[in-house]
Design a protein around this motif. Structure first.
Motif, PDB file in Angstrom:
ATOM      1  N   ARG A   1       3.161  12.952  -0.327  1.00 16.10           N
ATOM      2  CA  ARG A   1       2.851  11.562   0.035  1.00 16.10           C
ATOM      3  C   ARG A   1       1.574  11.081  -0.638  1.00 16.10           C
ATOM      4  O   ARG A   1       1.475   9.932  -1.040  1.00 16.10           O
TER       5      ARG A   1
ATOM      6  N   ASP B   1      10.607   2.399   1.406  1.00 16.99           N
ATOM      7  CA  ASP B   1       9.501   1.814   0.641  1.00 16.99           C
ATOM      8  C   ASP B   1       9.734   1.961  -0.863  1.00 16.99           C
ATOM      9  O   ASP B   1      10.360   2.927  -1.315  1.00 16.99           O
TER      10      ASP B   1
ATOM     11  N   SER C   1       5.757  -1.766  -2.204  1.00 18.97           N
ATOM     12  CA  SER C   1       6.371  -2.706  -1.269  1.00 18.97           C
ATOM     13  C   SER C   1       6.901  -1.917  -0.080  1.00 18.97           C
ATOM     14  O   SER C   1       7.720  -1.010  -0.234  1.00 18.97           O
ATOM     15  N   SER C   2       6.449  -2.286   1.098  1.00 21.59           N
ATOM     16  CA  SER C   2       6.853  -1.595   2.319  1.00 21.59           C
ATOM     17  C   SER C   2       8.174  -2.142   2.842  1.00 21.59           C
ATOM     18  O   SER C   2       8.386  -3.358   2.853  1.00 21.59           O
ATOM     19  N   ALA C   3       9.048  -1.259   3.294  1.00 17.89           N
ATOM     20  CA  ALA C   3      10.345  -1.668   3.850  1.00 17.89           C
ATOM     21  C   ALA C   3      10.160  -2.421   5.160  1.00 17.89           C
ATOM     22  O   ALA C   3      11.025  -3.217   5.530  1.00 17.89           O
ATOM     23  N   SER C   4       9.040  -2.211   5.828  1.00 17.52           N
ATOM     24  CA  SER C   4       8.824  -2.855   7.126  1.00 17.52           C
ATOM     25  C   SER C   4       8.294  -4.289   7.000  1.00 17.52           C
ATOM     26  O   SER C   4       8.121  -4.974   7.987  1.00 17.52           O
ATOM     27  N   GLN C   5       8.028  -4.750   5.784  1.00 19.22           N
ATOM     28  CA  GLN C   5       7.493  -6.116   5.606  1.00 19.22           C
ATOM     29  C   GLN C   5       8.600  -7.127   5.606  1.00 19.22           C
ATOM     30  O   GLN C   5       9.664  -6.997   5.163  1.00 19.22           O
TER      31      GLN C   5
ATOM     32  N   VAL D   1       2.280   3.015  -2.306  1.00 22.95           N
ATOM     33  CA  VAL D   1       3.281   2.094  -1.784  1.00 22.95           C
ATOM     34  C   VAL D   1       3.100   0.738  -2.474  1.00 22.95           C
ATOM     35  O   VAL D   1       2.031   0.147  -2.420  1.00 22.95           O
TER      36      VAL D   1
ATOM     37  N   PRO E   1       3.751   6.511   2.580  1.00 19.42           N
ATOM     38  CA  PRO E   1       5.116   6.096   2.243  1.00 19.42           C
ATOM     39  C   PRO E   1       6.092   6.452   3.353  1.00 19.42           C
ATOM     40  O   PRO E   1       5.991   7.511   3.970  1.00 19.42           O
TER      41      PRO E   1
ATOM     42  N   VAL F   1       7.761   2.743  -4.263  1.00 23.18           N
ATOM     43  CA  VAL F   1       6.521   3.446  -4.575  1.00 23.18           C
ATOM     44  C   VAL F   1       6.369   3.657  -6.072  1.00 23.18           C
ATOM     45  O   VAL F   1       7.322   3.507  -6.839  1.00 23.18           O
TER      46      VAL F   1
END
Length: 64
Positions: free
Chosen positions: A53, A11, A60-64, A58, A7, A13
């Protein structure tokens, strides 16, 4: 074997404990330090808390 993503801030989670108990509560990662992340939960009972952690999945990832 592919490892689970760790994470990161931003994100969405879920807690593995909640998943095993049948709950579907999402949380937003606000901060990470070392092996812990501060999570804002979409729950009235425990709105903010620190979790390891490895206790988090996770969604949904914030980086997607």
């Amino acid at each position: 074997m592919k490892s689970k993503p760790a994470p990161m801030v931003g994100d969405l989670v879920q807690s593995w404990i909640d998943i095993e108990a049948g709950f579907k509560v999402l949380g937003l990662v606000l901060e990470c330090r070392g092996i812990e992340c501060k999570i804002l939960w979409m729950s009235e009972n425990q709105p903010v808390g620190w979790f390891k952690r490895m206790q988090l999945k996770v969604v949904s990832s914030a980086s997607q």
